[in-house]
Design an enzyme around this catalytic site. Structure first.
Site, PDB file in Angstrom:
ATOM      1  N   HIS A 158       0.817  -1.217   0.000  1.00 49.00           N
ATOM      2  CA  HIS A 158       0.000   0.000   0.000  1.00 49.00           C
ATOM      3  C   HIS A 158       0.854   1.272   0.000  1.00 49.00           C
ATOM      4  O   HIS A 158       0.411   2.317   0.483  1.00 49.00           O
ATOM      5  CB  HIS A 158      -0.927   0.019   1.228  1.00 49.00           C
ATOM      6  CG  HIS A 158      -1.989  -1.037   1.178  1.00 49.00           C
ATOM      7  ND1 HIS A 158      -2.855  -1.287   2.223  1.00 49.00           N
ATOM      8  CD2 HIS A 158      -2.342  -1.907   0.197  1.00 49.00           C
ATOM      9  CE1 HIS A 158      -3.676  -2.273   1.888  1.00 49.00           C
ATOM     10  NE2 HIS A 158      -3.380  -2.669   0.667  1.00 49.00           N
ATOM     11  N   HIS A 182      -7.639  -0.252   2.587  1.00 45.06           N
ATOM     12  CA  HIS A 182      -7.007  -0.590   1.305  1.00 45.06           C
ATOM     13  C   HIS A 182      -7.164   0.569   0.327  1.00 45.06           C
ATOM     14  O   HIS A 182      -8.258   1.103   0.157  1.00 45.06           O
ATOM     15  CB  HIS A 182      -7.613  -1.888   0.781  1.00 45.06           C
ATOM     16  CG  HIS A 182      -7.360  -3.022   1.736  1.00 45.06           C
ATOM     17  ND1 HIS A 182      -6.416  -3.987   1.510  1.00 45.06           N
ATOM     18  CD2 HIS A 182      -7.889  -3.281   2.964  1.00 45.06           C
ATOM     19  CE1 HIS A 182      -6.379  -4.815   2.556  1.00 45.06           C
ATOM     20  NE2 HIS A 182      -7.265  -4.408   3.440  1.00 45.06           N
TER      21      HIS A 182
HETATM   22  C1  LIG Z   1       0.060  -7.448  -4.765  1.00 48.27           C
HETATM   23  C2  LIG Z   1      -0.796  -6.247  -4.463  1.00 48.27           C
HETATM   24  C3  LIG Z   1      -2.013  -6.420  -3.817  1.00 48.27           C
HETATM   25  C4  LIG Z   1      -2.815  -5.309  -3.527  1.00 48.27           C
HETATM   26  N1  LIG Z   1      -4.068  -5.506  -3.014  1.00 48.27           N
HETATM   27  C5  LIG Z   1      -4.907  -4.456  -2.897  1.00 48.27           C
HETATM   28  C6  LIG Z   1      -6.267  -4.663  -2.555  1.00 48.27           C
HETATM   29  O1  LIG Z   1      -6.745  -5.786  -2.439  1.00 48.27           O
HETATM   30  N2  LIG Z   1      -7.050  -3.573  -2.378  1.00 48.27           N
HETATM   31  C7  LIG Z   1      -6.576  -2.303  -2.544  1.00 48.27           C
HETATM   32  O2  LIG Z   1      -7.334  -1.359  -2.329  1.00 48.27           O
HETATM   33  N3  LIG Z   1      -5.299  -2.077  -2.926  1.00 48.27           N
HETATM   34  C8  LIG Z   1      -4.464  -3.124  -3.128  1.00 48.27           C
HETATM   35  N4  LIG Z   1      -3.186  -2.918  -3.554  1.00 48.27           N
HETATM   36  C9  LIG Z   1      -2.725  -1.520  -3.758  1.00 48.27           C
HETATM   37  C10 LIG Z   1      -3.270  -0.891  -5.048  1.00 48.27           C
HETATM   38  O3  LIG Z   1      -3.361  -1.843  -6.073  1.00 48.27           O
HETATM   39  C11 LIG Z   1      -2.315   0.255  -5.440  1.00 48.27           C
HETATM   40  O4  LIG Z   1      -2.299   1.200  -4.387  1.00 48.27           O
HETATM   41  C12 LIG Z   1      -2.741   0.976  -6.718  1.00 48.27           C
HETATM   42  O5  LIG Z   1      -2.984   0.066  -7.762  1.00 48.27           O
HETATM   43  C13 LIG Z   1      -1.637   1.954  -7.134  1.00 48.27           C
HETATM   44  O6  LIG Z   1      -2.030   2.632  -8.314  1.00 48.27           O
HETATM   45  P1  LIG Z   1      -1.047   3.670  -9.023  1.00 48.27           P
HETATM   46  O7  LIG Z   1      -1.783   4.261 -10.157  1.00 48.27           O
HETATM   47  O8  LIG Z   1      -0.481   4.577  -7.999  1.00 48.27           O
HETATM   48  O9  LIG Z   1       0.199   2.813  -9.545  1.00 48.27           O
HETATM   49  P2  LIG Z   1       0.208   1.533 -10.491  1.00 48.27           P
HETATM   50  O10 LIG Z   1      -1.163   0.999 -10.690  1.00 48.27           O
HETATM   51  O11 LIG Z   1       1.228   0.616  -9.930  1.00 48.27           O
HETATM   52  O12 LIG Z   1       0.690   2.100 -11.907  1.00 48.27           O
HETATM   53  C14 LIG Z   1       1.987   2.563 -12.174  1.00 48.27           C
HETATM   54  C15 LIG Z   1       2.296   2.227 -13.632  1.00 48.27           C
HETATM   55  O13 LIG Z   1       3.410   3.011 -14.074  1.00 48.27           O
HETATM   56  C16 LIG Z   1       4.258   2.216 -14.873  1.00 48.27           C
HETATM   57  N5  LIG Z   1       5.605   2.821 -14.822  1.00 48.27           N
HETATM   58  C17 LIG Z   1       6.385   3.015 -13.740  1.00 48.27           C
HETATM   59  N6  LIG Z   1       7.527   3.650 -14.085  1.00 48.27           N
HETATM   60  C18 LIG Z   1       7.462   3.866 -15.415  1.00 48.27           C
HETATM   61  C19 LIG Z   1       8.337   4.498 -16.353  1.00 48.27           C
HETATM   62  N7  LIG Z   1       9.514   5.048 -15.983  1.00 48.27           N
HETATM   63  N8  LIG Z   1       7.957   4.538 -17.659  1.00 48.27           N
HETATM   64  C20 LIG Z   1       6.778   3.999 -18.053  1.00 48.27           C
HETATM   65  N9  LIG Z   1       5.909   3.399 -17.194  1.00 48.27           N
HETATM   66  C21 LIG Z   1       6.248   3.340 -15.896  1.00 48.27           C
HETATM   67  C22 LIG Z   1       4.167   0.832 -14.224  1.00 48.27           C
HETATM   68  O14 LIG Z   1       4.551  -0.184 -15.128  1.00 48.27           O
HETATM   69  C23 LIG Z   1       2.695   0.764 -13.815  1.00 48.27           C
HETATM   70  O15 LIG Z   1       1.894   0.180 -14.824  1.00 48.27           O
HETATM   71  C24 LIG Z   1      -2.368  -3.998  -3.859  1.00 48.27           C
HETATM   72  C25 LIG Z   1      -1.145  -3.824  -4.521  1.00 48.27           C
HETATM   73  C26 LIG Z   1      -0.372  -4.940  -4.840  1.00 48.27           C
HETATM   74  C27 LIG Z   1       0.925  -4.724  -5.581  1.00 48.27           C
END
Ligand SMILES: Cc1cc2nc3c(=O)[nH]c(=O)nc-3n(C[C@H](O)[C@H](O)[C@H](O)COP(=O)(O)OP(=O)(O)OC[C@H]3O[C@@H](n4cnc5c(N)ncnc54)[C@H](O)[C@@H]3O)c2cc1C
Length: 553
Positions: free
Chosen positions: A481, A525
């Site tokens: 998280h 979450h």
């Molecule tokens: C295993 C796991 C289980 C989880 N379970 C839950 C749950 O059950 N419930 C819940 O509420 N939350 C859960 N979470 C947390 C939740 O999924 C995350 O907080 C959320 O998805 C984060 O979203 P984001 O947009 O910040 O980043 P992300 O969704 O991680 O997106 C970031 C994207 O940027 C891309 N990227 C990074 N750097 C670069 C770069 N330099 N160039 C191009 N692309 C790049 C990556 O490839 C990725 O696709 C979980 C997370 C994980 C990993």
């Protein structure tokens, strides 16, 4: 294959569910056809978005609603169904956590980002935690009343199919349990629909290397690299939006010259904005687990019994039932540490915990099928024969803060994560008390009926506070998280990296929208808040951008 399947059950069964579901709906050939041809030559768009993850695809879809607007979406991974099915093998791997031990910190590296890998738990923050968010950033548009419509907009509930429910379901494992409504990654929900728009180009398998600026500190584009091509630029005539997640968003800012100047200079990065907060203020829930042998089937049997495993896979593939239809986290509960244990907290700890409003719980309990141990080898460490059940104790009243730093000026080098999970004495006190209370829960008459023997992990030999604290420190792991590493805040907030419109402070035409731009991590979450940011903030951003740039609304 075998250990990967088992790991999925124990840690993130959603990967399997999502992948298999996705494959049914969307063929790889179609997806590949929808991807752009990458030329390796400089290109120009109006808006350039870095990261195709949970938060960003909504923004891309919203901006692309205006057919005159050219939008580029840059994603380091590819289409989930192409690179990851049936199980993800290309996460951002080996991100290093220091402080306790070296751990693998899973993240989605695919269109849909971590939503394609998460455990499907959707839960909204408490009313007062959102009030703390709103007060923290001095913007009441983030309080519960103002946010609720966006929560309602961001979900579509599919009720369980009761045809599959047994007549008298019990708390025991029920092979005819209702089907869990399928969770779709953000890619499926938003992006696939928008891919028919010719004005939205997805650059998959493309790594953003740095953000480019003009002489007035306006973000003007992104330098990218695709394996096999020269580095080239994707220029933005209007805005660059960074959505690379809690670790890579601050990394991208830092390698682009926004961060602590002393560190940037160490790596020869020209400083554009000296902001020591970039990568700091990291909030991240941490869990420890207690395991007992149990009388019902669990993931332990799935790992150790090849016949049971084959049957389970067959059940899932045939009609979507059986153990694999379960995300392995049936029961979640939150509470404050009971008074009997709370009274052992020092006056300093109690004073520090006053930071949290009254409806902010201190601890979350997560039931888990199988043995968790120190989480390092859940596939090989499952005791045999027999079955195990665990309760993971999650720390949600976080006062410890971690950080993310860079190890070079290159985004191909994974950043260094120091979670500092149990740094704060209050956090040590809470998780210790949580473990003691979990033992009390395992000792209740109701739970004893389901147990098949004495505590398996950590074991009854761990009794004193010191013994328990040491084993907790050795075995705690992340709940994935991580957030707040590019903290949102008012302009006078000494910790802020972005303002309440997600604009990076100190430059123009650059925004960060994802878990990194949380100001605080509410209990529970986080994906509901990431969805919310991508809806509310995306709507704000899209509206602001559309207003600013005179586009259709
Ligand atoms: C295993 C796991 C289980 C989880 N379970 C839950 C749950 O059950 N419930 C819940 O509420 N939350 C859960 N979470 C947390 C939740 O999924 C995350 O907080 C959320 O998805 C984060 O979203 P984001 O947009 O910040 O980043 P992300 O969704 O991680 O997106 C970031 C994207 O940027 C891309 N990227 C990074 N750097 C670069 C770069 N330099 N160039 C191009 N692309 C790049 C990556 O490839 C990725 O696709 C979980 C997370 C994980 C990993």
């Amino acid at each position: 294959m075998f250990p990967l399947v088992a790991l999925s059950i124990l840690v993130h069964a959603s990967s399997l569910n999502t992948a298999l579901t996705s494959q049914k709906n969307l063929g790889p050939t179609l997806l590949r056809d929808l991807a752009p041809t990458i030329t390796g030559e400089d290109q120009v768009f109006n808006f350039v978005i870095v990261g195709g993850g949970t938060a960003s695809v909504t923004i891309a879809a919203q901006l692309a609603e205006d057919s005159s607007v050219m939008v580029a979406l840059i994603e380091a991974g590819s289409f989930y169904e192409l690179d990851n099915a049936p199980l993800s093998s290309t996460p951002f791997s080996d991100l290093i956590s220091s402080g306790l031990s070296i751990l693998h910190y899973v993240q989605g590296k695919t269109l849909g980002g971590s939503s394609a890998r998460n455990a499907m738990i959707y839960q909204r923050p408490t009313i007062e935690s959102l009030q703390l968010w709103a007060d923290n950033v001095n913007d009441q548009s983030y309080n519960w009343d103002n946010i609720l419509p966006y929560f309602q907009k961001s979900v579509h509930f599919t009720p369980p199919n009761t045809d599959f429910r047994a007549a008298k379901p019990t708390a025991d494992f029920n092979p005819n349990r209702p089907l869990i409504p399928m969770v779709h990654s953000e890619q499926e929900t938003f992006l696939t629909a928008s891919l028919n728009c010719t004005n939205l180009k997805v650059f998959d398998l493309t790594m953003a290397k740095k953000i480019l600026f003009d002489s007035q500190n306006n973000a003007s584009g992104v330098q990218v690299n695709v394996t096999g091509f020269h580095v080239f630029n994707i220029n933005a005539t209007k805005e660059v939006i960074v959505s690379a997640g809690a670790f890579q968003s601050p990394q991208l800012l830092m390698v682009s010259g926004i961060g602590p100047s002393a560190m940037l200079e160490t790596f020869g990065i020209p400083v554009i904005v000296d902001n020591a907060n970039v990568g700091q203020n990291m909030w991240d829930h941490v869990i420890a687990g207690i395991t007992f042998p149990i009388v019902t089937n669990s993931a332990t049997r799935f790992v150790n019994d090849a016949t049971y495993q084959a049957e389970s896979i067959s059940q899932w593939e045939t009609n979507g039932t059986g153990p694999l239809s379960n995300n392995n986290l049936d029961f979640l509960a939150w509470e404050n540490i009971p008074n009997s244990l709370h009274q052992n907290f020092s006056s300093d700890v109690l004073k520090d915990l006053d930071y949290f409003p009254s409806d902010w719980p201190e601890i979350e309990y997560l039931s888990a099928s199988g043995y968790l141990g120190n989480f390092s080898l859940p596939t090989t460490d499952q005791p045999s024969p027999g079955n195990c059940g665990s309760i993971a104790i999650g720390l949600v009243a976080l006062l410890s803060r971690g950080n993310v730093t860079i190890v070079s000026a290159d985004t191909n080098d994974l950043p260094l994560i120091n979670p500092n999970w149990l740094d704060h004495p209050a956090n040590q006190a809470i998780i210790l008390a949580g473990c003691k209370h979990t033992r009390e829960i395992f000792g209740t008459t109701a739970v004893l009926r389901g147990l098949a023997g004495p505590e398996y992990y950590p074991g009854t030999q761990y009794q004193t506070n010191e013994e328990l604290t040491n084993i907790i420190r050795d075995s705690s792991v992340m709940l994935w998280h991580a957030s707040a590493t590019c903290k949102m805040g008012a302009l006078n907030d000494p910790l802020a990296v972005v303002d309440t419109h997600a604009q990076v402070i100190g430059v123009q035409k650059l925004q960060v929208v994802d878990a990194s731009s949380f100001p605080i991590l509410p209990p529970g979450h986080p994906q509901s808040m990431v969805f919310l940011l991508s809806d509310a903030l995306a709507e704000k951003i899209a509206d602001n951008i559309k207003l600013t740039w005179g586009l259709e609304r």
